[in-house]
Scaffold this active site. Structure first.
Site, mmCIF file in Angstrom:
data_model
loop_
_atom_site.group_PDB
_atom_site.id
_atom_site.type_symbol
_atom_site.label_atom_id
_atom_site.label_comp_id
_atom_site.label_asym_id
_atom_site.label_seq_id
_atom_site.Cartn_x
_atom_site.Cartn_y
_atom_site.Cartn_z
ATOM 1 N N ARG B 11 -9.889 0.843 2.200
ATOM 2 C CA ARG B 11 -9.841 2.089 0.296
ATOM 3 C C ARG B 11 -10.524 1.252 -0.610
ATOM 4 O O ARG B 11 -10.864 1.480 -1.551
ATOM 5 C CB ARG B 11 -7.923 1.447 0.516
ATOM 6 C CG ARG B 11 -7.000 2.362 0.909
ATOM 7 C CD ARG B 11 -5.537 2.505 0.770
ATOM 8 N NE ARG B 11 -4.803 0.936 1.372
ATOM 9 C CZ ARG B 11 -4.254 0.505 1.229
ATOM 10 N NH1 ARG B 11 -3.427 0.372 0.247
ATOM 11 N NH2 ARG B 11 -3.677 -0.991 2.205
ATOM 12 N N SER B 38 -2.472 2.905 -4.670
ATOM 13 C CA SER B 38 -2.415 2.819 -3.187
ATOM 14 C C SER B 38 -3.509 3.160 -2.785
ATOM 15 O O SER B 38 -4.582 2.216 -1.725
ATOM 16 C CB SER B 38 -1.174 3.799 -2.596
ATOM 17 O OG SER B 38 0.128 3.410 -2.925
ATOM 18 N N GLU B 59 1.076 18.083 -4.329
ATOM 19 C CA GLU B 59 0.161 17.638 -3.852
ATOM 20 C C GLU B 59 -0.799 19.274 -3.910
ATOM 21 O O GLU B 59 -1.635 19.488 -3.788
ATOM 22 C CB GLU B 59 -0.108 17.202 -1.995
ATOM 23 C CG GLU B 59 0.543 15.775 -2.713
ATOM 24 C CD GLU B 59 2.323 15.146 -2.830
ATOM 25 O OE1 GLU B 59 2.774 16.609 -2.470
ATOM 26 O OE2 GLU B 59 2.179 14.125 -2.599
ATOM 27 N N PHE B 84 0.747 13.596 2.724
ATOM 28 C CA PHE B 84 1.209 14.368 1.681
ATOM 29 C C PHE B 84 0.009 15.194 1.607
ATOM 30 O O PHE B 84 0.023 16.620 1.422
ATOM 31 C CB PHE B 84 1.167 13.877 1.029
ATOM 32 C CG PHE B 84 2.718 12.124 0.811
ATOM 33 C CD1 PHE B 84 3.659 13.222 1.782
ATOM 34 C CD2 PHE B 84 2.422 11.670 0.906
ATOM 35 C CE1 PHE B 84 4.539 12.132 2.158
ATOM 36 C CE2 PHE B 84 3.362 10.706 1.094
ATOM 37 C CZ PHE B 84 4.135 11.045 1.836
ATOM 38 N N HIS B 110 -4.172 5.862 4.582
ATOM 39 C CA HIS B 110 -2.873 5.691 5.211
ATOM 40 C C HIS B 110 -2.292 6.786 6.679
ATOM 41 O O HIS B 110 -0.763 7.572 6.292
ATOM 42 C CB HIS B 110 -1.215 5.315 4.053
ATOM 43 C CG HIS B 110 -1.655 4.591 3.014
ATOM 44 N ND1 HIS B 110 -2.606 4.128 2.356
ATOM 45 C CD2 HIS B 110 -0.827 3.395 3.060
ATOM 46 C CE1 HIS B 110 -2.055 3.691 1.475
ATOM 47 N NE2 HIS B 110 -1.037 2.617 2.092
ATOM 48 N N ASP B 118 6.950 1.560 7.228
ATOM 49 C CA ASP B 118 6.857 3.540 6.179
ATOM 50 C C ASP B 118 7.688 4.499 7.418
ATOM 51 O O ASP B 118 8.351 5.126 7.017
ATOM 52 C CB ASP B 118 6.286 3.543 5.961
ATOM 53 C CG ASP B 118 5.773 3.135 4.355
ATOM 54 O OD1 ASP B 118 6.501 2.271 4.137
ATOM 55 O OD2 ASP B 118 5.654 3.873 3.817
ATOM 56 N N ARG B 168 -4.591 2.677 5.982
ATOM 57 C CA ARG B 168 -3.488 1.489 5.556
ATOM 58 C C ARG B 168 -4.336 0.446 5.131
ATOM 59 O O ARG B 168 -4.717 -0.647 4.839
ATOM 60 C CB ARG B 168 -2.105 1.649 5.194
ATOM 61 C CG ARG B 168 -1.365 0.642 4.004
ATOM 62 C CD ARG B 168 0.532 0.371 4.345
ATOM 63 N NE ARG B 168 0.022 -0.295 5.731
ATOM 64 C CZ ARG B 168 0.404 -1.505 6.088
ATOM 65 N NH1 ARG B 168 0.740 -2.322 4.957
ATOM 66 N NH2 ARG B 168 0.691 -2.417 6.585
#
Lengths: 294, 316
Positions: B11, B38, B59, B84, B110, B118, B168
């Site tokens: 990222r 994030s 989204e 998402f 992620h 999560d 992630r």
């Protein structure tokens, strides 16, 4: 091609939007084009054997007013950067859009008869890249306002003055994304967006208020931060007047709730659920053509 | 894992690449759905606030708005978590981005089971399947942070819809400045003649570990980094199958319709060799630590070694 003089297609300066400036002859010319567009739409659907006559007829006047008076566009240069954009969010009214585009000169009127046929540039629902003049692929409902917002954001980024017009079906008010887009346009102050809701009060399965009640619709849009105008969506003067009013609204988008009649112009289709998505029979076609004759 | 590997966030490099692109080109626009800190699109926001649009937790709206921006000539990078940014807005990606071939780059972070704590709600293991079946869509799974940077730069120059899948967790850096990155062209990370291990994303490192282990048993394994899953580099895959006679695939994704399935389909139609797919079985994940989850769901170097032995047995 249109018989409207080029001069009268120019945008009228702000503040000069009184209805009186549109003389009877000019309005009659627009109405005559709208009738032609209705004839094309019914003929195309009849020849294709499928399609959506009801919503094509209810939205026809709005599209004619936009393409033949309001919008800055050039059929010879469909990719002209400063053109106004039109997104048909209710993509199933494609026959009317194609008829308007052909009458404007984007492609030959004869091509209209290829609707829904193999190899045709005129897909059952609008397809960006395939048909000259189509600005966004639509058909799956609820996408068009967000796509129009994207175009409006791009215009703001590039400091261009063109505007974005989006025609929504009232059934699309069921879709959550319509309201996500309504929030976004308001949040980003997209005063270059004008949305029209084709409020014909019928969706596929029945009256909108029975399937999923939308009222008070104007209050909903107001609550989302939009400038709201309500008009008769079959009255050219009112459509033009509302559009001019929208151009003068700064800092927020405008929605024009257009009260319309599904199937407008063909007696047996008016207010009929039956013709939401069904082609007319031979006899029905003959009668429709008679009613829509000059 | 070898201690010599440098671990880094994909990222972070994504954010860096975006900022550089923003400096180089005025047509770059970035969108996010309330996860910018994030996904690291926040780096772009800090540098070019006027070209960054946060849409909130919406989204579907983001994808269609991106389509509109792209239809007006912008190169749009949209980011959110992979769970998402794919399934939740699939219709929008299909209708408004893939169908009209618009220039929208979905860089989703992620992804996969290594989201960890999560749990299954956030561990998407079917995004490669969803994206690769869409006509016009390019699907890329960068192996490390540097390749993420290179991939983002490369796709920015290639018109059309692209899906880039990143994770992630920090990942080991396997490439360097001299490693070529060509879209559509798999990278051979280690040559070998007995069996081919094809990995994508974080599983390439595990393939390299497995190759080391196999070497101890006299097995000479080739390792391929299949960073572009669509379009598929069939040439490299078939060549490897022909030269080594057996293939193992490894992916942090459901085995149902991911990278391994793409390779299997290619080999079934072009060159039959014994094959085994390492990946997450047809099940949802759960909360846990990265390594714990990788072990439970069959994503270790040992799993790859075992699969290689199975393939080698069937070769004979």
């Amino acid at each position: 091609m249109t018989d409207i003089p080029r001069e009268s297609r120019r945008r009228h300066p702000q503040g000069d939007a009184r209805l009186e400036i549109y003389d009877g002859e000019f309005i009659r010319q627009l109405e005559s084009i709208a009738k032609k567009v209705r004839r094309h739409s019914i003929r195309m659907i009849y020849q294709a054997g499928s399609g959506h006559p009801g919503g094509s007829l209810s939205g026809a006047d709005i599209m004619v007013a936009l393409y033949f008076h309001v919008m800055k566009h050039d059929p010879k240069r469909p990719d002209w950067q400063d053109r106004d954009r039109f997104v048909l969010s209710k993509g199933h009214a494609a026959p009317a859009l194609y008829a308007v585009l052909a009458e404007s000169g984007y492609f030959p009127v004869e091509e209209l008869d290829t609707l829904r046929k193999m190899g045709s540039r005129l897909q059952g629902h609008p397809c960006l890249g395939k048909t000259p003049g189509v600005e966004m692929s639509t058909g799956s409902l609820g996408h068009g306002l967000a796509a129009g917002n994207g175009m409006a954001l791009a215009a703001k980024l590039d400091r261009r003055l063109h505007r974005v017009y989006v025609l929504l079906g009232d059934g699309e008010m069921d879709v959550g994304e319509t309201w996500e887009a309504a929030m976004l346009a308001s949040h980003y102050k997209l005063d270059n967006v004008t949305a029209y809701v084709d409020r014909n009060k019928l969706q596929l399965d029945g009256p909108t208020e029975k399937i999923m009640s939308l009222e008070p619709l104007a209050d909903k849009w107001k609550a989302f931060g939009w400038h709201v105008i309500e008009i008769n969506g079959h009255n050219m003067k009112e459509i033009i007047h509302a559009t001019n009013e929208a151009k003068g609204v700064k800092g927020r988008p405008t929605v024009v709730i257009c009260h319309t009649i599904k199937g407008k112009g063909v007696s047996y289709m008016e207010g009929s659920l039956h013709f939401h998505g069904k082609a007319p029979s031979d006899e029905e076609y003959e009668q429709a053509m008679k009613e829509l004759g000059d | 894992m070898p201690v010599t590997w440098k671990w880094e966030s994909q990222r972070k490099q994504y954010g860096k690449a975006l900022v550089e692109l923003g400096k180089e080109r005025g047509d770059i626009v970035v969108m996010d759905a309330d996860l910018s800190s994030s996904t690291r699109t926040s780096d772009f926001l800090a540098a070019f606030p006027e070209r960054f649009f946060n849409v909130g937790i919406a989204e579907q709206n983001m994808m269609d708005t991106a389509a509109g921006l792209a239809a007006s000539g912008k190169t749009v990078f949209v980011s959110t978590f992979a769970v998402f940014g794919t399934g939740r807005c699939y219709d929008q990606i299909r209708q408004s981005i893939a169908y009209p071939k618009l220039n929208v780059k979905i860089v989703a972070s992620h992804a996969g089971i290594t989201v960890g704590g999560d749990g299954a709600s956030h561990q998407i293991i079917e995004d490669i399947a969803l994206m690769r079946v869409l006509p016009n869509m390019t699907v890329i799974v960068p192996v490390d942070s540097l390749e993420t940077y290179n991939a983002v730069k490369a796709v920015s120059k290639t018109p059309g819809p692209v899906y880039v899948r990143i994770g992630r967790a920090d990942v080991p850096t396997l490439t360097d400045k001299n490693t070529p990155f060509e879209l559509n062209s798999a990278t051979v990370m280690r040559d070998g003649a007995d069996v081919t291990l094809i990995g994508c994303g974080i599983m390439v490192a595990r393939c390299l570990e497995a190759a080391e282990e196999l070497a101890k048993h006299g097995v000479d394994a080739r390792v391929v980094n299949l960073h572009t899953i669509k379009p598929l580099d069939e040439k490299t895959i078939v060549k490897a199958a022909r030269e080594t006679g057996g293939v193992v695939t490894a992916e942090e994704h459901s085995v149902m319709m991911g990278m391994g399935s793409a390779v299997a389909m290619c080999l079934v139609e072009n060159f039959h060799v014994p094959m085994k797919r390492v990946g997450i079985p047809d099940t949802f994940g759960e909360s846990g630590g990265c390594e714990e989850l990788m072990t439970k769901y069959g994503l270790t170097a040992e799993n790859i070694v075992e699969a290689a032995h199975d393939v080698l047995r069937r070769k004979k």
